[in-house]
Design a protein around this motif. Structure first.
Motif, short mmCIF file in Angstrom:
data_model
loop_
_atom_site.label_atom_id
_atom_site.label_comp_id
_atom_site.label_asym_id
_atom_site.label_seq_id
_atom_site.Cartn_x
_atom_site.Cartn_y
_atom_site.Cartn_z
N THR A 110 65.72 -33.74 3.38
CA THR A 110 65.73 -33.95 4.84
C THR A 110 64.30 -34.13 5.32
O THR A 110 63.35 -33.77 4.61
N THR A 111 64.13 -34.67 6.54
CA THR A 111 62.79 -34.96 7.05
C THR A 111 62.63 -34.44 8.47
O THR A 111 63.52 -34.57 9.30
N LEU A 120 60.86 -32.65 3.97
CA LEU A 120 59.61 -33.38 4.14
C LEU A 120 59.15 -33.18 5.58
O LEU A 120 59.86 -33.55 6.52
N PHE A 121 57.96 -32.57 5.74
CA PHE A 121 57.34 -32.42 7.05
C PHE A 121 56.24 -33.47 7.15
O PHE A 121 55.24 -33.41 6.43
N SER A 122 56.43 -34.45 8.02
CA SER A 122 55.47 -35.55 8.14
C SER A 122 54.81 -35.53 9.52
O SER A 122 55.51 -35.59 10.54
N ARG A 166 52.98 -33.76 4.76
CA ARG A 166 52.09 -34.92 4.75
C ARG A 166 51.46 -35.08 6.12
O ARG A 166 52.16 -35.22 7.13
N GLY A 167 50.12 -35.03 6.15
CA GLY A 167 49.40 -35.22 7.41
C GLY A 167 49.67 -34.12 8.42
O GLY A 167 49.59 -34.37 9.63
N CYS A 168 49.97 -32.92 7.96
CA CYS A 168 50.28 -31.81 8.86
C CYS A 168 49.03 -31.01 9.21
O CYS A 168 48.08 -30.96 8.43
N ARG A 169 49.03 -30.40 10.38
CA ARG A 169 47.90 -29.59 10.84
C ARG A 169 48.31 -28.13 10.91
O ARG A 169 49.23 -27.78 11.65
#
Length: 205
Positions: A15-16, A36-38, A58-61
């Motif tokens: 899941t995303t 997936l955490f985008s 991906r690209g997480c802060r």
């Protein structure tokens, strides 16, 4: 690029969660598996007892986020920012990091064994009482990084830069000194004796 130890493949996500603002969110006891955490903003998130299993970020802060007694198991972090993030008693066994920023990150206790941190720029981060057994720090930049009482036994440190790092109380093989840059590295007296002997010096009172 960081890889999993022994070439284990990255588990597929199912899941995303994309472009979400979780700034300041409280994560208490929640569980996520193969998500997936985008481009998710975890800034100032408080994570107590949360579990992330085989997730990808991906690209997480994660700036100024706080994680306590939480787990990130076999996760993959790509181009994530951990500025001033705190991990207290957390488990990150088997997780890999690629192209991430770790400025002022603080890790206290917990288990980071088998993590993939090859080529990571860890300058300014600190690890205290952390298990880093068999972690991959090949070619990592650990200049002025603090490792207090960290267990680095079995870790891969070939070509790593530990200039002016603080290794007092940490456990690592003396053989590592021959494969890493340790100019100006801070060690305690018992370590100095062991390391000197490993370099062939005759240590006498």
């Amino acid at each position: 690029m960081a890889e999993r130890r022994r070439g284990a493949p990255t588990p597929p996500t199912e899941t995303t969660v994309a472009a979400r603002d979780w700034d300041g969110r409280d994560i208490e006891g929640e569980s996520f598996e193969r998500v997936l955490f985008s481009d998710v903003d975890f800034t100032e998130t408080r994570n107590t007892g949360g579990t992330f299993t085989e997730c990808a970020f991906r690209g997480c802060r994660f700036n100024v986020s706080e994680h306590a007694e939480s787990a990130f198991l076999n996760c993959a972090f790509t181009r994530c920012n951990f500025f001033d993030a705190t991990f207290d008693g957390c488990k990150l066994v088997g997780s890999v990091f690629d192209g991430c920023a770790f400025d002022l990150m603080k890790v206290r206790g917990g288990d980071w064994s088998f993590t993939g941190l090859s080529g990571a720029r860890l300058s300014g981060a600190s690890f205290a009482d952390v298990r880093l057994r068999e972690a991959d720090l090949t070619g990592a930049t650990c200049e002025k990084t603090v490792f207090h009482k960290a267990d680095l036994s079995g870790a891969s440190l070939h070509g790593a830069n530990f200039r002016k790092a603080d290794l007092r109380g940490s456990e690592l093989s003396p053989d590592h000194l021959l494969t890493m840059d340790v100019r100006g590295t801070i060690v305690d007296l018992p370590q100095a004796v062991v390391f000197a002997a490993a370099l062939g010096l005759d240590v006498q009172p």
